[in-house]
Design a protein around this motif. Structure first.
Motif, short mmCIF file in Angstrom:
data_model
loop_
_atom_site.label_atom_id
_atom_site.label_comp_id
_atom_site.label_asym_id
_atom_site.label_seq_id
_atom_site.Cartn_x
_atom_site.Cartn_y
_atom_site.Cartn_z
N VAL A 1 26.28 28.19 44.62
CA VAL A 1 26.53 29.39 43.82
C VAL A 1 27.39 30.40 44.56
O VAL A 1 28.14 31.16 43.95
CB VAL A 1 25.19 30.02 43.38
N ARG A 2 27.30 30.42 45.88
CA ARG A 2 28.05 31.43 46.63
C ARG A 2 29.55 31.30 46.41
O ARG A 2 30.09 30.21 46.22
CB ARG A 2 27.76 31.29 48.13
N ILE A 3 30.25 32.42 46.45
CA ILE A 3 31.70 32.45 46.33
C ILE A 3 32.31 31.78 47.56
O ILE A 3 31.90 32.03 48.69
CB ILE A 3 32.20 33.90 46.19
N LYS A 4 33.29 30.89 47.33
CA LYS A 4 33.94 30.18 48.42
C LYS A 4 35.36 30.71 48.63
O LYS A 4 36.26 30.40 47.84
CB LYS A 4 34.02 28.68 48.14
N PRO A 5 35.59 31.54 49.65
CA PRO A 5 36.93 32.08 49.89
C PRO A 5 37.91 30.97 50.25
O PRO A 5 37.54 29.95 50.84
CB PRO A 5 36.73 33.05 51.06
N ASN A 6 39.17 31.17 49.88
CA ASN A 6 40.21 30.22 50.27
C ASN A 6 40.36 30.21 51.79
O ASN A 6 40.22 31.23 52.45
CB ASN A 6 41.54 30.59 49.62
N ARG A 7 40.66 29.06 52.33
CA ARG A 7 40.74 28.92 53.78
C ARG A 7 41.83 29.78 54.40
O ARG A 7 41.70 30.28 55.50
CB ARG A 7 40.97 27.45 54.15
N LEU A 8 42.95 29.95 53.70
CA LEU A 8 44.07 30.72 54.25
C LEU A 8 43.93 32.22 53.99
O LEU A 8 44.76 33.01 54.44
CB LEU A 8 45.39 30.22 53.66
N GLY A 9 42.90 32.60 53.24
CA GLY A 9 42.69 34.01 52.95
C GLY A 9 43.69 34.59 51.98
O GLY A 9 43.85 35.81 51.90
N GLN B 1 45.76 34.24 47.92
CA GLN B 1 45.58 33.77 46.56
C GLN B 1 46.18 32.38 46.41
O GLN B 1 47.22 32.07 46.98
CB GLN B 1 46.25 34.72 45.57
N ASN B 2 45.49 31.53 45.62
CA ASN B 2 46.04 30.20 45.36
C ASN B 2 47.03 30.27 44.19
O ASN B 2 47.33 31.36 43.68
CB ASN B 2 44.91 29.21 45.08
N PHE B 3 47.49 29.10 43.77
CA PHE B 3 48.51 29.07 42.71
C PHE B 3 47.97 29.56 41.38
O PHE B 3 48.74 29.85 40.46
CB PHE B 3 49.07 27.65 42.56
N MET B 4 46.63 29.67 41.25
CA MET B 4 46.04 30.18 40.02
C MET B 4 45.76 31.67 40.09
O MET B 4 45.19 32.24 39.17
CB MET B 4 44.74 29.43 39.71
N GLY B 5 46.14 32.30 41.21
CA GLY B 5 45.98 33.74 41.33
C GLY B 5 44.62 34.18 41.80
O GLY B 5 44.28 35.36 41.69
N PHE C 1 34.89 30.21 42.33
CA PHE C 1 33.68 30.82 41.78
C PHE C 1 32.93 29.77 40.96
O PHE C 1 33.27 29.52 39.80
CB PHE C 1 34.04 32.03 40.91
N THR C 2 31.95 29.13 41.55
CA THR C 2 31.15 28.14 40.85
C THR C 2 30.02 28.84 40.10
O THR C 2 29.48 29.84 40.57
CB THR C 2 30.57 27.13 41.83
N SER C 3 29.66 28.31 38.94
CA SER C 3 28.71 29.00 38.08
C SER C 3 27.61 28.05 37.61
O SER C 3 27.77 26.82 37.65
CB SER C 3 29.42 29.59 36.86
N ILE C 4 26.51 28.63 37.16
CA ILE C 4 25.41 27.90 36.54
C ILE C 4 25.00 28.65 35.28
O ILE C 4 25.33 29.82 35.10
CB ILE C 4 24.20 27.76 37.49
N GLY C 5 24.26 27.98 34.40
CA GLY C 5 23.80 28.62 33.18
C GLY C 5 22.80 29.72 33.47
O GLY C 5 22.05 29.66 34.44
N HIS C 6 22.78 30.74 32.62
CA HIS C 6 21.94 31.90 32.89
C HIS C 6 20.46 31.55 32.85
O HIS C 6 19.65 32.16 33.56
CB HIS C 6 22.25 33.01 31.87
N THR C 7 20.06 30.55 32.06
CA THR C 7 18.66 30.18 31.99
C THR C 7 18.19 29.48 33.25
O THR C 7 16.99 29.29 33.45
CB THR C 7 18.41 29.29 30.76
N CYS C 8 19.12 29.09 34.11
CA CYS C 8 18.73 28.47 35.38
C CYS C 8 17.84 29.41 36.19
O CYS C 8 16.99 28.96 36.96
CB CYS C 8 19.97 28.11 36.20
#
Length: 487
Positions: A174-182, A184-188, A193-200
């Motif tokens: 769940v934790r935010i994973k920063p890019n290794r180079l610090g 922005q990637n090609f998607m900006g 940001f990995t997510s799970i359902g709120h009922t989890c």
């Protein structure tokens, strides 16, 4: 004599090696006992100063609700934080040693259990430390020293949902994973940001059971637990770092010219979670062990093959339309679509004969529907009713649904689903509602929900359900999405 000396030296070397091996094992046990003692000391000090509440270990109330706000003691808190950091450091050192021992094939199962236990304790201590550091400054500004769990704090929510869980694998996911180079990637984005359902969060125990595994090993046979989480709203589920279980002996699927209308090989399915243990049991349906809404859909020859090509095939399908009729509404325009139903892929199989590609979305209600669809050479989509369709806007030519969205569904939820279908249907695309049934008294409200789409009506049929004494009704329709001006 020389031979005896050589032999005795070898025996001594082997004995010495055995002693070293035993010492290493006992040393790991001593380290483990030391960590447990340090943890017990920490908990004793915490209980003495009322710094931690027992309820914090359950994750349901504030982490430090027993702290007396009238008698703040900063030195006491500093001592506690230093103790926590020392225990964290010791546990990390022990985990590193256990990881090295894990590579040794002579390591016992106890080493794995110690590692899992220490990882959970480490996650709990890190959560307590980070929550304390994050909340202390904000609470001091307000003159209060009460520290709350991030997910139940009324003043400020935590930026880290991972703080709510104790299982380290969930926290890592769940934790935010920063890019290794610090950068922005090609998607900006500068992180993932990995997510799970709120009922989890409400199904914390079930989710932590689902995420209890050894990294790189075979996953538990727990697909039914995963589906339970999904159906109850813990959807999407977190990814896992273990290998999914497969059938013990997987045989080569039948060729595509045979697979569409032939029961697959039983060896290609894991049957442990089903009442039926083979396809013949599901096809005969003598014990009603499958899903009741699809009781005969594994009977490919007698029940499934006539569907959508002959209206007289089954008296329960009195409101169906023929595929040839529907495709005739838009000649050569229907190419790709979605079947949002409970079934074995027969609709997709029939549409394939008309050169139309259909993805079948369903879950495994008491039978291996997804495996069956795939073994027939079709595309299954493992999807619950809770999830947004994984298609981009205005991309599908057709959406078909039968015997799934019925009179049990909430009106508001139905509207959300219909608007999502409208999103993925292209202008001019067809929505085929096939045998939607509901109580007669609710019919007007459900028809109103479909009419609010303001689609063009090509077909619209309402008939009584024959076995319910006119108390339930069938509704079928074929509707066309109108072009809407861009704004």
């Amino acid at each position: 004599m020389k031979f005896l000396n050589i032999l005795s030296s070898k025996e001594k070397g082997m004995a010495k090696q055995n002693v070293n091996t035993k010492l290493k094992r006992w040393r790991s046990v001593y380290y483990f006992i030391f960590i447990l003692g340090a943890l017990a000391l920490l908990l004793s000090v915490a209980a003495m100063f009322k710094f931690l509440s027992f309820k914090s270990f359950l994750g349901t109330e504030s982490l430090y609700s027993n702290l007396n706000p009238e008698v703040p003691n900063e030195n006491q808190n500093k001592v506690m934080m230093v103790t926590v950091e020392l225990v964290i450091q010791k546990i990390e050192e022990e985990l590193n040693k256990l990881r090295e021992a894990k590579q040794d094939p002579s390591s016992s199962q106890t080493v794995f259990q110690q590692g899992a236990f220490l990882a959970d304790i480490l996650g709990l201590l890190e959560s307590a430390a980070s929550s304390h550091q994050h909340s202390e400054g904000n609470n001091k500004q307000n003159g209060s020293f009460t520290i709350h769990h991030p997910l139940v704090s009324k003043k400020k929510q935590s930026d880290e949902p991972a703080d709510y869980f104790l299982r380290e694998e969930i926290r890592k996911y769940v934790r935010i994973k920063p890019n290794r180079l610090g950068k922005q990637n090609f998607m900006g984005a500068n992180a993932s940001f990995t997510s799970i359902g709120h009922t989890c969060f409400a199904m914390k125990e079930e989710l932590e059971e689902y995420m209890d595994y050894d990294v790189g090993e075979i996953c538990n046979d727990d697909w039914k637990l995963a589906q339970k989480l999904m159906v109850h709203g813990c959807d999407p589920l977190p990814r896992r770092r273990c290998f999914s279980r497969a059938p013990k002996l997987y045989s080569q699927p039948f060729p595509i010219n045979e697979s569409l209308w032939k029961l697959p090989d039983d060896r290609n399915v894991r049957w442990s979670q089903y009442r039926c243990k083979n396809f013949a049991c599901l096809a005969s349906n003598t014990t009603r062990k499958g899903f009741f809404k699809c009781a005969d859909c594994f009977n490919l020859t007698n029940h499934e093959m006539p569907r959508w090509v002959s209206l007289e095939a089954d008296s329960n399908y009195t409101a169906d339309f023929l595929i040839s009729e529907i495709l005739g509404i838009k000649p050569e325009e229907i190419r790709i679509g979605l079947d949002y139903s409970v079934g074995t892929g027969t609709f997709a199989a029939r549409m394939r004969e008309f050169n139309v590609t259909i993805v079948s979305a369903t879950i495994n209600f008491g039978a291996p529907f997804n495996e069956m669809i795939a073994l027939r050479g079709l595309v299954p989509l493992y999807l619950t009713i809770n999830q947004r369709l994984p298609f981009f806007d205005n991309t599908l030519d057709l959406i078909h649904t039968t015997r799934f969205l019925d009179g049990w569904i909430d009106f508001v939820l139905l509207e959300f689903i219909l608007y999502d279908w409208d999103r993925v249907l292209r202008p001019g695309g067809l929505l085929w509602i096939d045998s939607f049934f509901c109580l007669k008294e609710d019919l007007y409200d459900y028809l109103k929900a479909f009419k609010m789409l303001r689609y063009k009506k090509h077909k619209w049929v309402v008939v009584p359900k024959l076995d319910k004494d006119d108390q339930e009704m069938f509704f079928s329709a074929v509707l066309e999405k109108p072009p809407r001006p861009f704004r």
